[in-house]
Design a protein around this motif. Structure first.
Motif, short mmCIF file in Angstrom:
data_model
loop_
_atom_site.label_atom_id
_atom_site.label_comp_id
_atom_site.label_asym_id
_atom_site.label_seq_id
_atom_site.Cartn_x
_atom_site.Cartn_y
_atom_site.Cartn_z
N LEU A 1 -8.35 51.12 -18.95
CA LEU A 1 -9.29 50.18 -19.54
C LEU A 1 -10.46 50.94 -20.16
N PRO A 2 -10.97 50.50 -21.29
CA PRO A 2 -12.11 51.18 -21.90
C PRO A 2 -13.37 51.00 -21.05
N SER A 3 -14.31 51.90 -21.23
CA SER A 3 -15.56 51.85 -20.43
C SER A 3 -16.34 50.57 -20.68
N SER A 4 -16.18 49.98 -21.86
CA SER A 4 -16.89 48.73 -22.16
C SER A 4 -16.40 47.59 -21.26
N VAL A 5 -15.20 47.73 -20.74
CA VAL A 5 -14.65 46.72 -19.82
C VAL A 5 -14.92 47.12 -18.38
N SER A 6 -14.62 48.37 -18.04
CA SER A 6 -14.74 48.81 -16.65
C SER A 6 -16.18 48.87 -16.16
N GLY A 7 -17.12 48.78 -17.07
CA GLY A 7 -18.52 48.77 -16.66
C GLY A 7 -19.19 47.42 -16.72
N ASP A 8 -18.39 46.38 -16.96
CA ASP A 8 -18.96 45.04 -17.12
C ASP A 8 -18.16 44.04 -16.27
N GLN A 9 -18.82 43.38 -15.33
CA GLN A 9 -18.12 42.49 -14.40
C GLN A 9 -17.42 41.33 -15.11
N THR A 10 -18.09 40.72 -16.09
CA THR A 10 -17.49 39.59 -16.79
C THR A 10 -16.27 40.02 -17.60
N ALA A 11 -16.39 41.13 -18.31
CA ALA A 11 -15.26 41.64 -19.09
C ALA A 11 -14.12 42.04 -18.17
N MET A 12 -14.46 42.61 -17.01
CA MET A 12 -13.43 43.01 -16.05
C MET A 12 -12.72 41.79 -15.48
N ARG A 13 -13.45 40.73 -15.25
CA ARG A 13 -12.83 39.50 -14.74
C ARG A 13 -11.74 39.01 -15.70
N THR A 14 -12.04 39.03 -16.98
CA THR A 14 -11.05 38.63 -17.99
C THR A 14 -9.88 39.60 -18.02
N ALA A 15 -10.19 40.89 -17.93
CA ALA A 15 -9.13 41.91 -17.97
C ALA A 15 -8.18 41.78 -16.79
N ILE A 16 -8.72 41.47 -15.62
CA ILE A 16 -7.87 41.34 -14.43
C ILE A 16 -6.97 40.11 -14.56
N LEU A 17 -7.51 39.00 -15.04
CA LEU A 17 -6.69 37.81 -15.24
C LEU A 17 -5.56 38.09 -16.23
N ASP A 18 -5.89 38.79 -17.31
CA ASP A 18 -4.86 39.16 -18.29
C ASP A 18 -3.81 40.05 -17.65
N GLU A 19 -4.28 41.04 -16.90
CA GLU A 19 -3.34 42.00 -16.30
C GLU A 19 -2.42 41.32 -15.30
N ARG A 20 -2.98 40.38 -14.53
CA ARG A 20 -2.14 39.64 -13.58
C ARG A 20 -1.06 38.86 -14.34
N GLY A 21 -1.41 38.29 -15.47
CA GLY A 21 -0.43 37.56 -16.26
C GLY A 21 0.68 38.47 -16.75
N TRP A 22 0.33 39.61 -17.28
CA TRP A 22 1.32 40.54 -17.83
C TRP A 22 2.19 41.15 -16.73
N GLU A 23 1.58 41.46 -15.61
CA GLU A 23 2.30 42.10 -14.52
C GLU A 23 3.22 41.13 -13.77
N LEU A 24 2.79 39.88 -13.62
CA LEU A 24 3.44 38.97 -12.67
C LEU A 24 4.13 37.79 -13.32
N TYR A 25 4.33 37.85 -14.64
CA TYR A 25 4.92 36.68 -15.30
C TYR A 25 6.25 36.30 -14.67
N HIS A 26 6.46 35.00 -14.56
CA HIS A 26 7.68 34.38 -14.03
C HIS A 26 7.90 34.64 -12.54
N GLU A 27 6.88 35.09 -11.85
CA GLU A 27 6.99 35.28 -10.40
C GLU A 27 6.31 34.16 -9.62
N GLY A 28 5.77 33.17 -10.32
CA GLY A 28 5.19 32.01 -9.65
C GLY A 28 3.73 32.15 -9.28
N TYR A 29 3.04 33.16 -9.80
CA TYR A 29 1.63 33.38 -9.48
C TYR A 29 0.68 32.76 -10.51
N ARG A 30 1.13 32.62 -11.74
CA ARG A 30 0.22 32.40 -12.86
C ARG A 30 -0.59 31.12 -12.74
#
Length: 510
Positions: free
Chosen positions: A423-452
């Motif tokens: 992740l770029p420093s503009s994301v890893s240093g910002d809590q709000t941007a990181m919150r969005t990044a984590i939600l996105d990452e969970r979607g990409w990592e866990l699609y079709h596993e029933g978590y989304r």
């Protein structure tokens, strides 16, 4: 039939408990489904084992064991999934699931409710019969049953809100009301704590039984949904540091049973109708022929929604292109050509992509196994708890606790495996941007596993993301885009008719 009617009355659900003969197998993989103890001269330990093993036929509902199952039904209520069975959200069976338009009479509302309560019912059978035993082995079976019961209630809670807490001790002859939020959460938390003392490991013949690490990983996700960040973080870190699990190649998670990343899996059962049907449910017949896949059914049922697919980085290994020569890879999209060089869909002059023709992208997250029994019962387990998800649970909890750099470190572990840059420093240093990044990452990592769906609800994004999907497919906003009452699924009419004290969902997540 008398037993069936009795169960309808006493458990307030609409499916009877099937009964099979007693098996003397040494592995839950070989156990007869829904086993009940009989009148034979069984030891207490053997009787407890048989009754506990009976849970696993019902637990399969949480996997891709059939055409109607929990991950398919619940994932279609999110943005990563698209169910092709049934047209528009106003008139179509599948469309109603895709766009949060299921009413109380929709068959899948009843299917979800009934099948999860069947898990609870079978677990209650074990608990009621053996709760006073002091035998150490029986106590382990008892905790196993308690795990599956609390796991089931956890799932119900996040789909329907509070539900009736049936533990086998209540007088429910006149019905049973929904638990309060406080009662529901107290029960779930107490039960998860109680089963942390499950064994750390089992012999290979007992693979699929929940361990102490499964209890902690599942509780971590529960606390994540509750937004108790400290408890979620503590439990997830314990699993990460002490559970001896490791990240493996992404496709190996789903194609290699008993791999080192999986914390708990639902075993496929080598019986007709009890294998993993993920590929068969996704395939369309002419596409199957063009790809040279043999001996696999093609239900043309579902896949990844096109707008969700377009959020991926093209280099992401989690959507690596499927290679029909090697049988490796995941994604089938774009223009597919037949052996004679003509496009599979559309015309030579105006070829169509897979996503244009099928309104979805085809994914083989579980690998294609050709020429299998009945053409659809693949021998692949369904991971329901795994290290990749627990790493992201810890990252999200840490970010919410203000430790954004730590969160980025754990997200980057997942991104590195996916072949992506940190992740770029503009994301890893910002809590709000990181919150969005984590939600996105969970979607990409866990699609079709029933978590989304749970992830979107927790972030207050479910209606927004479903509306984006609706807008893509229909060119306008959903008429119910701001209807908070759609966040929880409707309780089925059948359950309401059986239970006069049960009231319909008319509220949304707080």
């Amino acid at each position: 039939m008398l037993r069936y009617k009795s169960i309808l009355k006493s458990l307030l659900i609409t499916c009877c408990i099937g009964i099979a003969g007693i098996s003397c197998s040494e592995s839950i993989l070989d156990e007869s489904l829904y086993s009940q103890i009989g009148d034979g001269n069984l030891s207490e330990q053997e009787g407890a084992r048989l009754l506990t093993d009976g849970i696993y036929g019902y637990v399969q509902y949480f996997s891709y064991f059939g055409g109607n199952n929990w991950p398919m039904n619940v994932s279609s209520n999110s943005d990563d999934f698209f169910c092709s069975w049934g047209g528009t959200p106003d008139t179509g069976w599948g469309g109603a699931q895709n766009f949060l338009n299921m009413d109380a009479g929709h068959s899948m509302a009843q299917t979800n409710w009934d099948n999860v309560y069947l898990v609870i019912s079978q677990a209650n059978e074990v608990i009621s019969k053996y709760e006073h035993s002091t035998d150490e082995k029986i106590q382990s079976y008892l905790k196993e049953a308690r795990f599956w019961r609390v796991y089931a209630y956890d799932k119900l809670y996040h789909l329907y809100g509070t539900v009736p807490l049936v533990t086998g001790k209540e007088d429910i002859s006149n019905g049973i009301a929904r638990a309060t939020k406080e009662e529901m959460e107290s029960f779930i938390e107490t039960e998860y704590k109680a089963v942390e003392s499950l064994p750390d490991t089992y012999p290979n013949t007992d693979y699929g039984r929940p361990t102490s690490w499964a209890a902690k990983a599942s509780a971590a996700r529960y606390y994540l949904n509750k937004k108790d960040w400290a408890k979620a973080s503590e439990l997830a870190l314990d699993v990460i540091q002490n559970g001896n699990f490791k990240l493996v190649d992404y496709q190996d998670i789903f194609s290699s049973n008993q791999n080192n990343e999986t914390i708990l899996a639902i075993n496929h059962i080598a019986k007709a109708g009890r294998g993993n049907k993920y590929v068969a449910l996704a395939l369309e017949a002419s596409l199957r022929e063009a790809l040279g896949i043999e001996g696999v059914s093609a239900s043309n049922g579902y896949g990844m929604s096109t707008p969700f697919f377009r959020t991926f980085d093209p280099a992401d290994k989690r959507i690596e292109k499927y290679d029909p020569v090697t049988g490796k890879g995941i994604l089938v999209s774009g223009i597919i050509y037949q052996a004679d060089g003509t496009p599979l869909y559309g015309t030579v002059e105006q070829p169509k992509t897979v996503e244009e023709q099928l309104e979805r992208v085809i994914t083989f997250k579980w690998e294609v196994q050709q020429n299998i029994p009945l053409g659809e019962d693949a021998g692949l387990n369904m991971p329901i708890l795994r290290l990749g998800e627990t790493l992201l649970t810890y990252a999200e909890a840490q970010n919410e606790l203000g430790n954004t750099q730590t969160a980025a470190e754990y997200v980057n572990m997942i991104r590195e495996r996916a072949g992506l840059s940190p992740l770029p420093s503009s994301v890893s240093g910002d809590q709000t941007a990181m919150r969005t990044a984590i939600l996105d990452e969970r979607g990409w990592e866990l699609y079709h596993e029933g978590y989304r769906r749970e992830d979107l609800v927790r972030n207050g994004k479910l209606l927004e993301k479903i509306n984006e999907k609706y807008r893509f497919y229909f060119g306008t906003d959903m008429p119910w885009a701001n209807d908070q009452g759609r966040i929880y699924q409707k309780i089925p009419t059948s359950a309401l008719l059986l239970n006069p004290l049960l009231k319909q969902n008319e509220y949304s997540v707080n």
